[in-house]
Design a protein around this motif. Structure first.
Motif, PDB file in Angstrom:
ATOM      1  N   GLU A 195       0.918  -1.105  -0.002  1.00 54.32           N
ATOM      2  CA  GLU A 195       0.039  -0.027   0.216  1.00 54.32           C
ATOM      3  C   GLU A 195       0.908   1.235   0.133  1.00 54.32           C
ATOM      4  O   GLU A 195       0.370   2.488   0.226  1.00 54.32           O
ATOM      5  N   LEU A 196       2.124   1.078  -0.396  1.00 56.80           N
ATOM      6  CA  LEU A 196       3.161   2.411  -0.364  1.00 56.80           C
ATOM      7  C   LEU A 196       2.507   3.346  -1.301  1.00 56.80           C
ATOM      8  O   LEU A 196       2.206   3.024  -2.499  1.00 56.80           O
ATOM      9  N   ALA A 197       2.725   4.369  -0.934  1.00 53.01           N
ATOM     10  CA  ALA A 197       2.227   5.691  -1.843  1.00 53.01           C
ATOM     11  C   ALA A 197       3.583   6.026  -2.648  1.00 53.01           C
ATOM     12  O   ALA A 197       4.469   6.344  -1.981  1.00 53.01           O
ATOM     13  N   TYR A 198       3.543   5.769  -3.992  1.00 53.36           N
ATOM     14  CA  TYR A 198       4.677   6.292  -4.628  1.00 53.36           C
ATOM     15  C   TYR A 198       4.422   7.850  -5.470  1.00 53.36           C
ATOM     16  O   TYR A 198       3.309   8.128  -5.905  1.00 53.36           O
ATOM     17  N   TYR A 199       5.431   8.295  -5.233  1.00 55.17           N
ATOM     18  CA  TYR A 199       5.472   9.582  -5.891  1.00 55.17           C
ATOM     19  C   TYR A 199       6.771   9.906  -6.630  1.00 55.17           C
ATOM     20  O   TYR A 199       7.858   9.274  -6.648  1.00 55.17           O
TER      21      TYR A 199
END
Length: 308
Positions: A195-199
């Protein structure tokens, strides 16, 4: 025969965006004598947020963190927090080559009012993956703020391998990634299993990563063009993928001029901001300022980009 009623223009679902979608890797303004310019930082931060940034990354690579003192880093967070209030998330760059020092900077940033931490892989020493994993876990175990891991092997010499990232995602305070690895397959692997938020940390990848489920971007070019980069995400999220693609392609000349011209982004961003009359000031050594020809060229590309 069944009919697929899925709207092909609807963007793919994205992961949560703990620090917002549109983030700027803000430069650190200095006075002409080279001192920290807190007034300039406040004015620049206010402009960036007013023009569409959900969050600001302070003391990152673009913020010349290797040449600012610990006290300057804390002062910068406090000053920018005063300027933007709760209108934007503040993510403090705290990464160093020393785990103990990184922990100290993390606690300092938390006390100064940061909302999150950007932690780069330790550079130069090139720790193996188990040591790298332990480094990030030590920080996450010590502080109370959420962490974004900064994967930029071209600068650090060490990749945060996808399998390592997947294991680190189990920690409740490791929530995001600034992705400068240029590995689209690896990014998709982590997005599919965590569920990591990638930027997107590379401006040419803003739309590409958003399209596969990334949360947004942390942009250097947004120092000069925050509204135009925000428009890429807004078009895509509204379902107008053709317009999003047009806006991303339109940004290419400015991205190339600022990020692929043989100069660090901090140098080109400050040159362009100075040409626009915005707070910037000189870079600190060992960096050197861009020459007049480069600054004039950046301004010309910027003017063409923003004219449309």
């Amino acid at each position: 025969m069944t009919t697929d009623k899925t709207d092909s223009t609807t963007p793919a679902p994205t992961h949560a965006a703990p620090f917002g979608r549109a983030l700027c890797a803000m430069i650190t303004p200095f006075t002409e004598s080279g001192a920290l310019d807190l007034d300039g930082a406040q004015r620049l931060a206010d402009r960036l947020v007013t023009e569409g940034c959900d969050g600001l990354v302070l003391s990152g690579t673009t913020g010349e963190s290797p040449t600012t003192t610990d006290a300057e880093k804390a002062s910068l967070v406090r000053a920018v927090r005063e300027a933007v209030g709760d209108r934007a998330a503040l993510v403090a760059g705290v990464g160093t080559a020393d785990t103990r020092h990184t922990v100290e900077l993390s606690l300092q940033a938390e006390k100064a009012g940061a909302d999150g931490l950007l932690v780069v892989s330790p550079y130069y020493s090139r720790p193996p993956q188990d040591a790298l994993e332990a480094h990030f876990l030590d920080i996450a175990d010590t502080v109370g703020l959420p962490l974004a891991l900064y994967d930029i092997p071209g600068r650090t010499g060490t990749r945060i391998e996808p399998d390592t990232m997947i294991r680190l995602a189990r920690h409740p305070r490791i929530v995001a990634v600034k992705d400068c690895a240029y590995d689209l397959l690896g990014t998709q692997k982590v997005l599919a299993r965590t569920e990591l938020a990638y930027y997107a940390g590379c401006d040419e990848y803003v739309l590409a990563l958003r399209a596969i489920g990334a949360s947004g971007y942390i942009s250097t070019v947004a120092n000069a063009a925050p509204r135009q980069f925000r428009a890429i995400l807004d078009a895509f999220d509204a379902g107008d993928t053709a317009e999003a693609a047009r806006l991303q392609r339109r940004a290419v000349p400015l991205v190339e001029a600022m990020m692929a011209a043989g100069l660090p982004g901090s140098v080109t961003a400050k040159a362009l901001l100075g040409a626009l009359g915005l707070p910037a000031g000189p870079v600190r050594q060992p960096l050197r300022p861009a020459g007049r020809e480069t600054a004039d060229g950046l301004r010309a590309v910027y003017d063409e980009f923003t004219a449309g």
